[in-house]
Design a protein around this motif. Structure first.
Motif, PDB file in Angstrom:
ATOM      1  N   MET A  33     -24.330  69.604  96.866  1.00  0.00           N
ATOM      2  CA  MET A  33     -23.918  70.992  96.854  1.00  0.00           C
ATOM      3  C   MET A  33     -23.661  71.466  95.431  1.00  0.00           C
ATOM      4  O   MET A  33     -24.076  72.554  95.058  1.00  0.00           O
ATOM      5  CB  MET A  33     -22.663  71.128  97.731  1.00  0.00           C
ATOM      6  CG  MET A  33     -22.052  72.484  97.719  1.00  0.00           C
ATOM      7  SD  MET A  33     -23.100  73.660  98.533  1.00  0.00           S
ATOM      8  CE  MET A  33     -22.185  75.133  98.328  1.00  0.00           C
ATOM      9  N   GLU A  34     -22.970  70.631  94.673  1.00  0.00           N
ATOM     10  CA  GLU A  34     -22.637  71.020  93.305  1.00  0.00           C
ATOM     11  C   GLU A  34     -23.892  71.137  92.442  1.00  0.00           C
ATOM     12  O   GLU A  34     -24.004  72.057  91.623  1.00  0.00           O
ATOM     13  CB  GLU A  34     -21.670  69.993  92.707  1.00  0.00           C
ATOM     14  CG  GLU A  34     -21.130  70.384  91.360  1.00  0.00           C
ATOM     15  CD  GLU A  34     -20.084  69.408  90.858  1.00  0.00           C
ATOM     16  OE1 GLU A  34     -19.643  69.587  89.725  1.00  0.00           O
ATOM     17  OE2 GLU A  34     -19.718  68.472  91.578  1.00  0.00           O
ATOM     18  N   THR A  35     -24.846  70.241  92.651  1.00  0.00           N
ATOM     19  CA  THR A  35     -26.076  70.277  91.867  1.00  0.00           C
ATOM     20  C   THR A  35     -26.902  71.513  92.188  1.00  0.00           C
ATOM     21  O   THR A  35     -27.436  72.163  91.285  1.00  0.00           O
ATOM     22  CB  THR A  35     -26.899  69.004  92.134  1.00  0.00           C
ATOM     23  OG1 THR A  35     -26.079  67.865  91.884  1.00  0.00           O
ATOM     24  CG2 THR A  35     -28.123  68.955  91.252  1.00  0.00           C
ATOM     25  N   VAL A  36     -26.990  71.850  93.466  1.00  0.00           N
ATOM     26  CA  VAL A  36     -27.738  73.044  93.863  1.00  0.00           C
ATOM     27  C   VAL A  36     -27.094  74.285  93.271  1.00  0.00           C
ATOM     28  O   VAL A  36     -27.776  75.177  92.746  1.00  0.00           O
ATOM     29  CB  VAL A  36     -27.805  73.136  95.404  1.00  0.00           C
ATOM     30  CG1 VAL A  36     -28.406  74.457  95.856  1.00  0.00           C
ATOM     31  CG2 VAL A  36     -28.585  71.975  95.971  1.00  0.00           C
ATOM     32  N   LEU A  37     -25.790  74.350  93.338  1.00  0.00           N
ATOM     33  CA  LEU A  37     -25.066  75.497  92.788  1.00  0.00           C
ATOM     34  C   LEU A  37     -25.242  75.587  91.276  1.00  0.00           C
ATOM     35  O   LEU A  37     -25.401  76.684  90.725  1.00  0.00           O
ATOM     36  CB  LEU A  37     -23.584  75.384  93.155  1.00  0.00           C
ATOM     37  CG  LEU A  37     -22.738  76.638  93.058  1.00  0.00           C
ATOM     38  CD1 LEU A  37     -23.318  77.745  93.916  1.00  0.00           C
ATOM     39  CD2 LEU A  37     -21.325  76.330  93.501  1.00  0.00           C
ATOM     40  N   LEU A  38     -25.262  74.452  90.610  1.00  0.00           N
ATOM     41  CA  LEU A  38     -25.450  74.440  89.164  1.00  0.00           C
ATOM     42  C   LEU A  38     -26.856  74.903  88.781  1.00  0.00           C
ATOM     43  O   LEU A  38     -27.022  75.660  87.816  1.00  0.00           O
ATOM     44  CB  LEU A  38     -25.179  73.041  88.621  1.00  0.00           C
ATOM     45  CG  LEU A  38     -25.213  72.880  87.111  1.00  0.00           C
ATOM     46  CD1 LEU A  38     -24.141  73.735  86.459  1.00  0.00           C
ATOM     47  CD2 LEU A  38     -25.024  71.420  86.741  1.00  0.00           C
ATOM     48  N   VAL A  39     -27.858  74.491  89.539  1.00  0.00           N
ATOM     49  CA  VAL A  39     -29.232  74.928  89.257  1.00  0.00           C
ATOM     50  C   VAL A  39     -29.366  76.440  89.463  1.00  0.00           C
ATOM     51  O   VAL A  39     -29.973  77.134  88.638  1.00  0.00           O
ATOM     52  CB  VAL A  39     -30.225  74.153  90.156  1.00  0.00           C
ATOM     53  CG1 VAL A  39     -31.611  74.769  90.105  1.00  0.00           C
ATOM     54  CG2 VAL A  39     -30.283  72.694  89.736  1.00  0.00           C
ATOM     55  N   ILE A  40     -28.778  76.960  90.530  1.00  0.00           N
ATOM     56  CA  ILE A  40     -28.805  78.409  90.768  1.00  0.00           C
ATOM     57  C   ILE A  40     -28.090  79.143  89.643  1.00  0.00           C
ATOM     58  O   ILE A  40     -28.560  80.178  89.156  1.00  0.00           O
ATOM     59  CB  ILE A  40     -28.182  78.739  92.143  1.00  0.00           C
ATOM     60  CG1 ILE A  40     -29.074  78.203  93.264  1.00  0.00           C
ATOM     61  CG2 ILE A  40     -27.948  80.233  92.310  1.00  0.00           C
ATOM     62  CD1 ILE A  40     -28.445  78.271  94.638  1.00  0.00           C
ATOM     63  N   HIS A  41     -26.975  78.615  89.204  1.00  0.00           N
ATOM     64  CA  HIS A  41     -26.191  79.222  88.114  1.00  0.00           C
ATOM     65  C   HIS A  41     -27.007  79.288  86.829  1.00  0.00           C
ATOM     66  O   HIS A  41     -27.012  80.319  86.143  1.00  0.00           O
ATOM     67  CB  HIS A  41     -24.912  78.396  87.927  1.00  0.00           C
ATOM     68  CG  HIS A  41     -23.976  78.946  86.916  1.00  0.00           C
ATOM     69  ND1 HIS A  41     -23.231  80.077  87.129  1.00  0.00           N
ATOM     70  CD2 HIS A  41     -23.638  78.505  85.672  1.00  0.00           C
ATOM     71  CE1 HIS A  41     -22.480  80.312  86.070  1.00  0.00           C
ATOM     72  NE2 HIS A  41     -22.715  79.379  85.171  1.00  0.00           N
ATOM     73  N   ILE A  42     -27.705  78.220  86.508  1.00  0.00           N
ATOM     74  CA  ILE A  42     -28.508  78.186  85.283  1.00  0.00           C
ATOM     75  C   ILE A  42     -29.681  79.163  85.389  1.00  0.00           C
ATOM     76  O   ILE A  42     -30.001  79.865  84.418  1.00  0.00           O
ATOM     77  CB  ILE A  42     -28.982  76.754  84.993  1.00  0.00           C
ATOM     78  CG1 ILE A  42     -27.789  75.894  84.585  1.00  0.00           C
ATOM     79  CG2 ILE A  42     -30.052  76.729  83.914  1.00  0.00           C
ATOM     80  CD1 ILE A  42     -28.098  74.431  84.472  1.00  0.00           C
ATOM     81  N   MET A  43     -30.304  79.227  86.554  1.00  0.00           N
ATOM     82  CA  MET A  43     -31.415  80.176  86.732  1.00  0.00           C
ATOM     83  C   MET A  43     -30.930  81.617  86.598  1.00  0.00           C
ATOM     84  O   MET A  43     -31.602  82.446  85.965  1.00  0.00           O
ATOM     85  CB  MET A  43     -32.075  79.943  88.090  1.00  0.00           C
ATOM     86  CG  MET A  43     -32.873  78.663  88.153  1.00  0.00           C
ATOM     87  SD  MET A  43     -33.494  78.185  89.779  1.00  0.00           S
ATOM     88  CE  MET A  43     -34.119  79.679  90.447  1.00  0.00           C
ATOM     89  N   ILE A  44     -29.771  81.929  87.149  1.00  0.00           N
ATOM     90  CA  ILE A  44     -29.214  83.275  87.018  1.00  0.00           C
ATOM     91  C   ILE A  44     -28.922  83.585  85.558  1.00  0.00           C
ATOM     92  O   ILE A  44     -29.199  84.694  85.077  1.00  0.00           O
ATOM     93  CB  ILE A  44     -27.941  83.435  87.889  1.00  0.00           C
ATOM     94  CG1 ILE A  44     -28.309  83.462  89.365  1.00  0.00           C
ATOM     95  CG2 ILE A  44     -27.171  84.696  87.518  1.00  0.00           C
ATOM     96  CD1 ILE A  44     -27.109  83.427  90.300  1.00  0.00           C
ATOM     97  N   ALA A  45     -28.396  82.615  84.831  1.00  0.00           N
ATOM     98  CA  ALA A  45     -28.077  82.834  83.415  1.00  0.00           C
ATOM     99  C   ALA A  45     -29.338  83.122  82.602  1.00  0.00           C
ATOM    100  O   ALA A  45     -29.345  84.018  81.750  1.00  0.00           O
ATOM    101  CB  ALA A  45     -27.348  81.615  82.855  1.00  0.00           C
ATOM    102  N   ILE A  46     -30.416  82.389  82.870  1.00  0.00           N
ATOM    103  CA  ILE A  46     -31.662  82.600  82.126  1.00  0.00           C
ATOM    104  C   ILE A  46     -32.244  83.977  82.424  1.00  0.00           C
ATOM    105  O   ILE A  46     -32.658  84.709  81.514  1.00  0.00           O
ATOM    106  CB  ILE A  46     -32.665  81.477  82.457  1.00  0.00           C
ATOM    107  CG1 ILE A  46     -32.174  80.157  81.860  1.00  0.00           C
ATOM    108  CG2 ILE A  46     -34.055  81.807  81.935  1.00  0.00           C
ATOM    109  CD1 ILE A  46     -32.962  78.945  82.315  1.00  0.00           C
TER     110      ILE A  46
END
Length: 113
Positions: A1-14
């Motif tokens: 869950m944490e990894t998926v959320l982190l990947v989404i967070h990074i994509m939103i930031a980019i």
């Protein structure tokens, strides 16, 4: 869950960085998609409104994922350092009797005299 959320967070930031860089600045120095007259399907005013709304949605999503990541990372209770774990002995207890010395091995080649 944490990894998926982190990947989404990074994509939103980019994507957020890209959208902010696309917006026309007040001085017009960095504006890529805004200047000029007619010809486009969207007017410069419509493009500015779209980019502004997109920036607002992405910023809200970025803040939401940041809060969710903080909550999820705070739920871990296991120690994260080997210094936090007490030492455990897994070795068998040593015997108190001294070990017997091994017999000397025969040389494989004759010694020179």
């Amino acid at each position: 869950m944490e990894t998926v959320l982190l990947v989404i967070h990074i994509m939103i930031a980019i994507v957020l960085v890209g959208v902010v860089l696309l917006q026309r600045s007040e001085g017009g120095a960095l504006g890529i998609g805004g200047g000029g007259g007619g010809g486009g399907a969207m007017s410069s005013r419509g493009a500015a409104n779209l980019l502004t709304r997109t920036t607002a949605v992405l910023a809200a999503s970025f803040m939401l994922t940041s809060i969710l990541l903080a909550i999820v990372s705070g739920t871990h209770s296991e120690p994260t350092s080997i210094l936090d774990v007490p030492a455990t002995s897994t070795d068998a207890p040593e015997s108190t009797a001294p070990a017997t010395p091994a017999a000397p091995a025969e040389p494989s080649a004759p010694l020179s005299e």
